[in-house]
Structures are given as structure tokens and as C-alpha cells.
Write a protein that holds these residues in place. Structure first.
Motif, mmCIF file in Angstrom:
data_model
loop_
_atom_site.group_PDB
_atom_site.id
_atom_site.type_symbol
_atom_site.label_atom_id
_atom_site.label_comp_id
_atom_site.label_asym_id
_atom_site.label_seq_id
_atom_site.Cartn_x
_atom_site.Cartn_y
_atom_site.Cartn_z
ATOM 1 N N GLY A 279 45.286 30.625 23.204
ATOM 2 C CA GLY A 279 44.390 29.676 23.818
ATOM 3 C C GLY A 279 43.206 30.386 24.427
ATOM 4 O O GLY A 279 43.148 31.613 24.503
ATOM 5 N N ARG A 280 42.301 29.597 24.874
ATOM 6 C CA ARG A 280 41.088 30.131 25.519
ATOM 7 C C ARG A 280 40.959 29.549 26.916
ATOM 8 O O ARG A 280 41.418 28.438 27.183
ATOM 9 N N THR A 281 40.357 30.284 27.808
ATOM 10 C CA THR A 281 40.132 29.821 29.171
ATOM 11 C C THR A 281 38.983 28.828 29.164
ATOM 12 O O THR A 281 37.902 29.126 28.664
ATOM 13 N N ILE A 282 39.225 27.657 29.731
ATOM 14 C CA ILE A 282 38.195 26.610 29.786
ATOM 15 C C ILE A 282 37.326 26.779 31.023
ATOM 16 O O ILE A 282 36.125 26.603 30.976
ATOM 17 N N TRP A 283 37.951 27.112 32.136
ATOM 18 C CA TRP A 283 37.219 27.418 33.362
ATOM 19 C C TRP A 283 38.105 28.246 34.274
ATOM 20 O O TRP A 283 39.318 28.278 34.108
ATOM 21 N N GLY A 284 37.504 28.889 35.234
ATOM 22 C CA GLY A 284 38.219 29.671 36.225
ATOM 23 C C GLY A 284 37.399 29.697 37.503
ATOM 24 O O GLY A 284 36.188 29.510 37.468
ATOM 25 N N CYS A 285 38.049 29.900 38.617
ATOM 26 C CA CYS A 285 37.325 29.988 39.884
ATOM 27 C C CYS A 285 38.130 30.852 40.845
ATOM 28 O O CYS A 285 39.332 31.047 40.668
ATOM 29 N N THR A 286 37.465 31.374 41.842
ATOM 30 C CA THR A 286 38.114 32.187 42.858
ATOM 31 C C THR A 286 38.289 31.344 44.105
ATOM 32 O O THR A 286 37.305 30.766 44.597
ATOM 33 N N VAL A 287 39.536 31.265 44.625
ATOM 34 C CA VAL A 287 39.794 30.478 45.826
ATOM 35 C C VAL A 287 40.158 31.358 47.022
ATOM 36 O O VAL A 287 40.241 30.872 48.140
ATOM 37 N N ALA A 288 40.395 32.646 46.775
ATOM 38 C CA ALA A 288 40.745 33.572 47.857
ATOM 39 C C ALA A 288 40.428 34.992 47.426
ATOM 40 O O ALA A 288 40.292 35.271 46.238
ATOM 41 N N GLU A 289 40.306 35.899 48.409
ATOM 42 C CA GLU A 289 40.043 37.303 48.093
ATOM 43 C C GLU A 289 41.316 38.071 47.765
ATOM 44 O O GLU A 289 41.255 39.156 47.230
ATOM 45 N N ASP A 290 42.473 37.508 48.121
ATOM 46 C CA ASP A 290 43.756 38.145 47.843
ATOM 47 C C ASP A 290 44.515 37.248 46.867
ATOM 48 O O ASP A 290 43.911 36.378 46.235
ATOM 49 N N TYR A 291 45.818 37.414 46.763
ATOM 50 C CA TYR A 291 46.580 36.681 45.756
ATOM 51 C C TYR A 291 46.657 35.178 46.022
ATOM 52 O O TYR A 291 46.565 34.728 47.154
ATOM 53 N N VAL A 292 46.841 34.418 44.957
ATOM 54 C CA VAL A 292 47.157 32.997 45.031
ATOM 55 C C VAL A 292 48.672 32.911 44.873
ATOM 56 O O VAL A 292 49.231 33.338 43.862
ATOM 57 N N GLY A 293 49.345 32.375 45.890
ATOM 58 C CA GLY A 293 50.798 32.347 45.908
ATOM 59 C C GLY A 293 51.403 31.179 45.159
ATOM 60 O O GLY A 293 52.544 31.237 44.731
ATOM 61 N N GLY A 294 50.661 30.099 45.015
ATOM 62 C CA GLY A 294 51.200 28.942 44.319
ATOM 63 C C GLY A 294 50.114 27.987 43.899
ATOM 64 O O GLY A 294 49.064 27.899 44.545
#
Length: 169
Positions: free
Chosen positions: A1-16
């Protein structure tokens, strides 16, 4: 598959992350304690964001409420109804959260009312005498309606190897 969109919500890990049943929204919980509501139809546009007191490890949602488990061993309940175009219910807080005031030494029903950002007071997953452990997974076990009040049973998995059912959220 291909990535349709992406975004950053935090500077560290996303836990869930959790997707609403309609598929239009994503709730992401991160190490900085943030919960972010994203609009899938608008390439991940941020609709709302709030910050809890502890890093978020797990998230689930039914589209109206998001339940997050954090590293301090608490459940965080976020009412995202208004942010997704719905009307926030005028009924009192869910029964489990109605007892939060007593837990913290307050008899005020206001302790169970969500803040303007939709956050209810945090609820511990274990009794006060127990050693706290990080919540590593959350899932909604079931819903029940009793006289118009809606309650949710939440299953939590903890870093100490335990699994618990928190009834009546």
C-alpha cells in the motif's frame, strides 16, 4: 500500500491510536500526555487537542467518548462529541465518574463534569492501596442502558501483567 497522508502529533512516541466507528476521525495519545483528535477526511487536520498529566499508552473510542490509559495507571475519559459535530449530552456524567468527587475528598457533583476541553477527572484503574502500574491497553467490553443512563465497561491491561474490568465508566 501507499501512505495517503501523515502528520506529527507529538515530538516523542504515539502510544495509542483509535479510529471512530464512522472512520472519519482518529484519536491519538502520546508520550507528552496529549490526546489529539484528527479529521481523516481532511488529511489528518487537527480538530482538538488536550493534555493529561501522564504519558498516554493506549486509546479506544466509540466516536463520542475516547478512553485513554496512561503511565500513571489512570483512565482518561475525553468527550469528543462536540468536536466531531455532535451535541454534547446534557445528562450527568457516567456513574463511575460521579464518584470521582468522593475519591478526591469532594462531595461536589461538579467534580464529575467535564472541563471545557471535554476531559473528565482521571480515574485510577486500581484501588488506592495497590501499587500503580501503567495502562498498556484499553478496550470497551460493553455498553448498558439503565433508566436512560449509559455506562461503559472498560477492560484494561497493565504493565504489571494484570488485566482488569472497570465497570460503569
Amino acid at each position: 500500500g501507499r501512505t495517503i497522508w501523515g502528520c506529527t502529533v507529538a515530538e516523542d512516541y504515539v502510544g495509542g491510536v483509535a479510529v471512530t466507528p464512522c472512520g472519519n476521525y482518529v484519536v491519538a495519545g502520546a508520550a507528552d500526555g496529549s490526546l489529539t483528535l484528527l479529521d481523516v477526511r481532511r488529511a489528518g487536520a487537527q480538530l482538538a487537542r488536550t493534555v493529561t498529566d501522564s504519558p498516554v499508552r493506549a486509546v479506544t473510542t466509540d466516536g463520542g467518548l475516547a478512553v485513554a490509559g496512561d503511565e500513571a495507571g489512570f483512565l482518561q475519559l475525553w468527550d469528543v462529541t462536540a468536536m466531531t459535530g455532535g451535541a454534547r449530552p446534557s445528562q450527568p456524567a457516567p456513574p463511575l465518574f460521579a464518584d470521582v468527587g468522593a475519591l478526591y475528598g469532594s462531595s461536589s457533583a461538579a467534580a464529575a463534569v467535564p472541563a471545557p476541553d471535554g476531559m473528565y477527572p482521571a480515574w485510577p484503574c486500581k484501588a488506592a492501596a495497590a501499587t500503580p502500574a501503567a495502562v498498556t491497553a484499553v478496550a470497551v467490553q460493553g455498553y448498558s442502558c439503565d433508566g436512560g443512563a449509559v455506562t461503559v465497561d472498560v477492560v484494561t491491561a497493565m504493565e504489571d501483567g494484570s488485566v482488569s474490568v472497570v465497570m460503569g465508566v
